[in-house]
Write an enzyme that holds these catalytic residues in place. Structure first.
Site, mmCIF file in Angstrom:
data_model
loop_
_atom_site.group_PDB
_atom_site.id
_atom_site.type_symbol
_atom_site.label_atom_id
_atom_site.label_comp_id
_atom_site.label_asym_id
_atom_site.label_seq_id
_atom_site.Cartn_x
_atom_site.Cartn_y
_atom_site.Cartn_z
ATOM 1 N N GLU A 51 12.105 109.474 -3.286
ATOM 2 C CA GLU A 51 12.873 110.579 -1.840
ATOM 3 C C GLU A 51 11.791 111.558 -1.790
ATOM 4 O OE1 GLU A 51 15.582 112.567 -5.488
ATOM 5 O OE2 GLU A 51 17.035 110.843 -5.352
ATOM 6 N N ASP A 110 12.909 99.421 35.379
ATOM 7 C CA ASP A 110 14.520 99.072 35.783
ATOM 8 C C ASP A 110 15.127 100.565 36.479
ATOM 9 O OD1 ASP A 110 15.759 101.262 33.945
ATOM 10 O OD2 ASP A 110 15.229 100.011 32.701
ATOM 11 N N LYS A 117 15.886 94.687 36.793
ATOM 12 C CA LYS A 117 15.928 94.380 35.290
ATOM 13 C C LYS A 117 16.910 93.691 34.451
ATOM 14 C CE LYS A 117 14.806 96.508 30.548
ATOM 15 N NZ LYS A 117 13.612 97.174 29.786
ATOM 16 N N ARG A 147 18.777 92.565 30.588
ATOM 17 C CA ARG A 147 18.655 92.351 29.256
ATOM 18 C C ARG A 147 19.552 91.732 28.087
ATOM 19 N NH1 ARG A 147 14.487 94.555 25.432
ATOM 20 N NH2 ARG A 147 13.890 95.928 26.655
ATOM 21 N N SER A 158 8.660 99.889 23.582
ATOM 22 C CA SER A 158 8.675 100.081 22.364
ATOM 23 C C SER A 158 8.314 98.162 21.365
ATOM 24 C CB SER A 158 10.334 99.459 21.924
ATOM 25 O OG SER A 158 10.132 99.057 20.803
ATOM 26 N N THR A 194 9.188 94.911 28.379
ATOM 27 C CA THR A 194 9.846 95.579 29.411
ATOM 28 C C THR A 194 8.198 95.524 30.971
ATOM 29 O OG1 THR A 194 11.263 97.023 28.592
ATOM 30 C CG2 THR A 194 10.603 97.227 31.242
HETATM 31 C C1 R5P Z 1 15.490 100.537 28.105
HETATM 32 O O1 R5P Z 1 16.312 100.742 28.732
HETATM 33 C C2 R5P Z 1 14.414 101.490 27.765
HETATM 34 O O2 R5P Z 1 14.024 102.398 28.840
HETATM 35 C C3 R5P Z 1 12.734 100.674 27.940
HETATM 36 O O3 R5P Z 1 11.877 100.491 29.379
HETATM 37 C C4 R5P Z 1 12.446 100.467 26.701
HETATM 38 O O4 R5P Z 1 12.994 100.465 25.161
HETATM 39 C C5 R5P Z 1 11.167 99.405 26.522
HETATM 40 O O5 R5P Z 1 11.584 98.489 25.433
HETATM 41 P P1 R5P Z 1 10.446 97.363 25.894
HETATM 42 O O6 R5P Z 1 8.675 97.878 24.931
HETATM 43 O O7 R5P Z 1 11.035 96.792 24.255
HETATM 44 O O8 R5P Z 1 10.735 96.579 26.132
#
Ligand code: R5P
Length: 295
Positions: free
Chosen positions: A39, A167, A190, A192, A221, A225
């Site tokens: 916690e 995108d 793009k 996904r 992330s 992308t």
């Molecule tokens: C998606 O809509 C976001 O704008 C980013 O393009 C996305 O979150 C990037 O994620 P990653 O690095 O995993 O491709």
């Protein structure tokens, strides 16, 4: 006098210092610890004396810890005598789950914003939230800062620049950055897969030959992308590919992947915990945040 209360999540301390320097405001660091059972505990070590307070607590990895600390800090600040308390959270986790993509899913960001309000915050200041409309779920004042023009002023890039959104939805970002740099802009197509997460990019003809490309996005992330886009651009003759993002999550092996795909440099705002890499450069956006506060 406004007081900035720095929360424990990284890099909230660094950002709070930068904002307080800009504003000449008092800076207080919240005390915190984690109990043996997991916690969280936070404490405001001073009397806030009827002052206006901004908690600086980015809600990034570890997201759930950062979130609970942000919630506890609102009540701690009000209990310590704050007249009102706003939250500066340059990154707010769960913002990408802003609708029910598949039946049975939650609208996660709605719940997060409602929880922040009920904890006591009357204002949220954030940076490039995934969809600005999400902030309508926060029943109070909200500010969503676009960092791209500010970041453009910190770049030292030359050559025949082309700014690209990975995108179509991100085209507005590309336009803002391109206009600030005096460059052209365009986007890549793009898609996904919602279940597997697989990214498909259509081989749209882009005038990339011999050019320096800056891919602009809100978040990196997994790096999938940007890596996919870079590979498409190198195939089409790009000279160098840079990435510029508001939020560098860089989960798992994203940095290694992007190095391997030949990304020249990633410019990221300092909204999330810092990672180390020769291709990663952070831009302090404390002054941008400070300029947005009406204090
Ligand atoms: C998606 O809509 C976001 O704008 C980013 O393009 C996305 O979150 C990037 O994620 P990653 O690095 O995993 O491709």
């Amino acid at each position: 006098m406004v007081i900035l209360l720095a929360g424990p999540s990284e890099p909230s301390g660094e950002l709070a210092e930068s904002i307080s320097r800009e504003l000449g405001a008092r800076l207080v660091a919240a005390q915190w610890k984690v109990f043996p059972d997991g916690e969280h505990y936070v404490r405001v070590p001073v009397d806030l004396n009827g002052e206006e307070v901004y908690v600086v607590q980015t809600i990034g990895p570890p997201q759930n810890d950062s979130l609970i600390q942000a919630l506890l800090l609102a009540d701690a600040a009000l209990g310590a005598g704050a007249r009102r308390v706003g939250l500066i959270a340059p990154y707010i986790a769960y913002a990408r789950q802003d609708r029910r993509f598949l039946p049975g899913e939650p609208v996660s960001i709605k719940i997060i914003l409602q929880a922040l309000k009920s904890a006591g915050y009357d204002e949220v200041v954030t940076v490039e939230i995934h969809k600005p409309e999400s902030l309508e779920w926060f029943e109070g004042r909200s500010i969503n800062l676009s960092p791209y023009e500010y970041m453009a002023g910190k770049l030292d890039l030359s050559g025949d620049l082309l700014v690209l959104a990975p995108d179509k939805g991100a085209l507005g970002r590309a336009k803002r950055l391109a206009e600030a740099l005096g460059a052209d802009y365009d986007y890549i197509v793009k898609h996904r897969d919602r279940v597997t997460g697989e990214i498909v990019m259509e081989p749209k003809e882009i005038p990339a030959e011999g050019r320096t490309i800056i891919l602009v996005d809100d978040i990196i992330s997994t790096g999938g992308t940007i890596a996919k886009a870079a590979s498409l651009l190198f195939q089409q003759g790009a000279r160098k590919v840079y990435a510029l993002v508001a939020h560098a999550l860089l989960a798992g092996n994203a940095l290694e992947k992007l190095e391997k795909f030949g990304i020249e440099k990633i410019y990221a705002a300092n909204t999330l915990p810092r990672k180390e890499s020769p291709i990663l450069e952070y831009i302090d956006i404390g002054p941008l945040i400070a300029g947005s506060l009406s204090v």
